[in-house]
Design a protein around this motif. Structure first.
Motif, short mmCIF file in Angstrom:
data_model
loop_
_atom_site.label_atom_id
_atom_site.label_comp_id
_atom_site.label_asym_id
_atom_site.label_seq_id
_atom_site.Cartn_x
_atom_site.Cartn_y
_atom_site.Cartn_z
N ASP A 101 0.82 -1.21 0.00
CA ASP A 101 0.00 0.00 0.00
C ASP A 101 0.85 1.26 0.00
O ASP A 101 0.46 2.27 -0.54
N LYS A 102 2.04 1.15 0.61
CA LYS A 102 2.88 2.33 0.74
C LYS A 102 3.36 2.84 -0.61
O LYS A 102 3.60 4.02 -0.80
N PHE A 103 3.46 1.93 -1.58
CA PHE A 103 4.11 2.31 -2.81
C PHE A 103 3.20 2.28 -4.03
O PHE A 103 3.63 2.59 -5.12
N HIS A 259 14.33 -1.09 -6.13
CA HIS A 259 14.95 0.07 -5.49
C HIS A 259 13.94 1.14 -5.10
O HIS A 259 14.24 1.98 -4.22
N VAL A 260 12.74 1.14 -5.73
CA VAL A 260 11.77 2.19 -5.39
C VAL A 260 11.23 2.02 -3.98
O VAL A 260 10.58 2.93 -3.45
N ALA A 270 23.09 16.16 -0.69
CA ALA A 270 23.22 15.17 -1.76
C ALA A 270 21.98 15.17 -2.65
O ALA A 270 20.85 15.37 -2.19
N LYS A 271 22.19 14.93 -3.93
CA LYS A 271 21.11 14.76 -4.88
C LYS A 271 21.10 13.31 -5.36
O LYS A 271 22.14 12.66 -5.43
N LEU A 272 19.92 12.85 -5.71
CA LEU A 272 19.78 11.48 -6.20
C LEU A 272 19.84 11.47 -7.73
O LEU A 272 19.20 12.28 -8.40
N TYR A 273 20.62 10.54 -8.26
CA TYR A 273 20.72 10.33 -9.70
C TYR A 273 20.45 8.84 -9.93
O TYR A 273 21.30 8.01 -9.59
N LEU A 274 19.27 8.53 -10.48
CA LEU A 274 18.80 7.15 -10.50
C LEU A 274 18.55 6.64 -11.91
O LEU A 274 18.36 7.42 -12.85
N THR A 401 25.43 -4.55 -10.16
CA THR A 401 24.72 -3.58 -10.99
C THR A 401 24.54 -2.30 -10.18
O THR A 401 24.04 -2.34 -9.05
N ILE A 402 24.96 -1.18 -10.75
CA ILE A 402 24.76 0.12 -10.11
C ILE A 402 23.52 0.77 -10.72
O ILE A 402 23.43 0.95 -11.93
N LEU A 403 22.56 1.12 -9.86
CA LEU A 403 21.29 1.70 -10.30
C LEU A 403 21.22 3.20 -10.05
O LEU A 403 20.24 3.83 -10.46
N GLY A 404 22.21 3.76 -9.39
CA GLY A 404 22.17 5.18 -9.11
C GLY A 404 23.21 5.57 -8.09
O GLY A 404 23.90 4.72 -7.50
N VAL A 405 23.33 6.87 -7.87
CA VAL A 405 24.22 7.39 -6.84
C VAL A 405 23.52 8.53 -6.11
O VAL A 405 22.68 9.23 -6.68
#
Length: 463
Positions: A101-103, A259-260, A270-274, A401-405
């Motif tokens: 439900d949260k997502f 990851h969501v 910090a900023k998210l880059y996904l 696997t890198i999905l973001g920083v």
């Protein structure tokens, strides 16, 4: 159209309209088809139209001055009032339900399009028509599928009026597609697809002819890209880009975008880059393949391939281990004996396979030791901003696997969003999140003295 940030409910009406007409080889065929579609538009605007709300006792007659089988639902009722009549899904544990439900996004109210059936008038005499020229009877089902995004405090009667209008417009759009792709008396079934477009366009529906591949619909997509002011170098309206409703499950069994479900790391400034878009999580022991200990790079490559497939860039299936090995042989990178082996592959082989199977080029980033990865924040952030594809990183005997920083330009602090292919369990989201198989990792995650190669796939320039 209601903007997605204001949208609480998506009403979705589905049903079948039967298209049937007599065609001959004369010039009147097009007119006959149009008259048949006009009768179908009249049908959805008639008092016989009924909306049956799925998993509820609610029936609504939208064209009868808004009549409902539930007395408390009146013309002045809010759309949100209908939710209390819909049965909740009690499957699964309470813990899983809370997580789900949260997502989930807006609530989806599914409806069936029905029509009242009345007996023919007894006083009317049957009529006979004699047709001299040869005719061809054409019958096909029209799969109606209309959506309306709306706030839950909007008037329910107005929502139903909007749905009826959407149904009528969809019949007209189907007519246009049928006539465009008609070959004599051969007609293609028009199929609706929904797409979540950037605001202010929002959720829109496009009709494509069944049996015509995306490769033959580029001119149609180009017109739509111009209409909705969409980018001219990436797919937005291919069938693979179709909107997936929150209540629709994927049938292949793979988890999408775990990851969501993560909270962002706590780094000041910090900023998210996904990663942009949808991918499926591929890891050890899936597909009845025991690759524990040697297949991590294969699994990371599969995740990358799934991204290109689910963004609509390619229509090919995610390759198996054997197909990956054969691609390396075909590209001249490996000997034939490599097929069927349990040999590792690395970032360079991933680059070769992506180009061989998908026509995707990649950039390779070399890092002489893991401690240098902390300095790559700007380059990785730029990749996720511009390309948005998953990155495969290999070092020593491990691949991830890198999905973001999460990166602070001021302090240089960085966290890496890692999808770990070494997981050997089932498709249990809670376990994967809680145990960190998909999670944010600090610079200490990398072997500080090992070298790493990163494969950064580049988007294809196509729509």
């Amino acid at each position: 159209m209601v903007h997605s940030e204001d949208c609480n409910i998506i009403f979705r009406v589905r049903g079948i309209l039967e298209f049937a007409c007599q065609l001959d080889d004369s010039n009147e065929a097009q007119s006959t088809i149009s008259k048949t579609f006009q009768s179908l538009r009249s049908k959805v605007s008639s008092n016989k139209l009924v909306f049956s709300v799925t998993n509820s006792p609610v029936l609504i007659w939208p064209n009868k001055s808004f009549q409902s089988s539930v007395e408390s639902l009146t013309e002045t009722s809010a759309c949100g009032d209908i939710l209390k009549y819909i049965e909740s899904d009690n499957s699964g544990s309470k813990k899983a339900s809370k997580k789900k439900d949260k997502f989930t996004g807006p609530t989806v109210v599914n409806m069936k399009m029905l029509f009242e059936v009345t007996e023919p008038a007894g006083n009317e005499a049957p009529s006979l028509n004699r047709v001299i020229r040869q005719q061809h009877c054409v019958r096909m089902p029209l799969p109606m599928d209309c959506v309306l995004s709306i706030t839950n405090n909007e008037n329910l009667a107005n929502a139903c009026k909007g749905l009826v209008e959407a149904l009528s417009n969809q019949v007209s759009d189907m007519e246009e597609v049928v006539l465009r792709y008609r070959k004599g008396s051969s007609l293609l079934v028009p199929q609706p697809f929904h797409f979540q477009l950037p605001e202010p366009a929002g959720l829109n529906t496009v009709i494509y002819p069944a049996g015509v591949p995306d490769s033959q619909l580029q001119a149609v997509r180009e017109d739509l890209h111009r209409k909705f002011d969409l980018p001219g170098d990436r797919p937005c309206l291919r069938r693979a880009n179709a909107f997936r409703f929150p209540d629709e499950a994927y049938k292949d069994g793979y988890l999408r975008n775990p990851h969501v479900h993560l909270n962002p790391p706590n780094i000041e400034d910090a900023k998210l880059y996904l990663v942009q878009g949808v991918y499926s999580y591929h890891h050890y022991m899936q597909d009845r393949v025991n690759d524990d200990g040697w297949g991590c790079a294969y699994r990371s490559l599969q995740t990358i391939c799934s991204w290109f497939q689910q963004q609509g860039y390619v229509e090919t299936a995610v390759p198996t281990h054997t197909q990956i090995q054969q691609a390396l042989v075909d590209a001249g990178d490996k000997e034939p004996s490599f097929v069927g082996s349990r040999q590792w592959i690395g970032s360079i082989e991933v680059q070769v396979v992506l180009n061989q199977l998908l026509g995707v080029t990649s950039k390779i980033m070399f890092v002489s030791q893991g401690s240098e990865l902390v300095t790559k924040g700007r380059e990785l952030a730029n990749h996720f901003q511009t390309e948005g594809t998953p990155i495969m990183i290999g070092g020593g005997v491990l691949a991830h696997t890198i999905l973001g920083v999460a990166w602070s330009e001021n302090s240089g602090q960085i966290r890496f969003l890692i999808l770990d292919p070494h997981y050997t369990g089932g498709e249990e989201l809670q376990t994967i999140i809680d145990k960190g198989w998909c999670g944010w990792k600090g610079p200490e995650f990398w072997d500080q003295n090992a070298y790493y190669n990163l494969c950064l796939p580049q988007r294809l320039k196509t729509i």
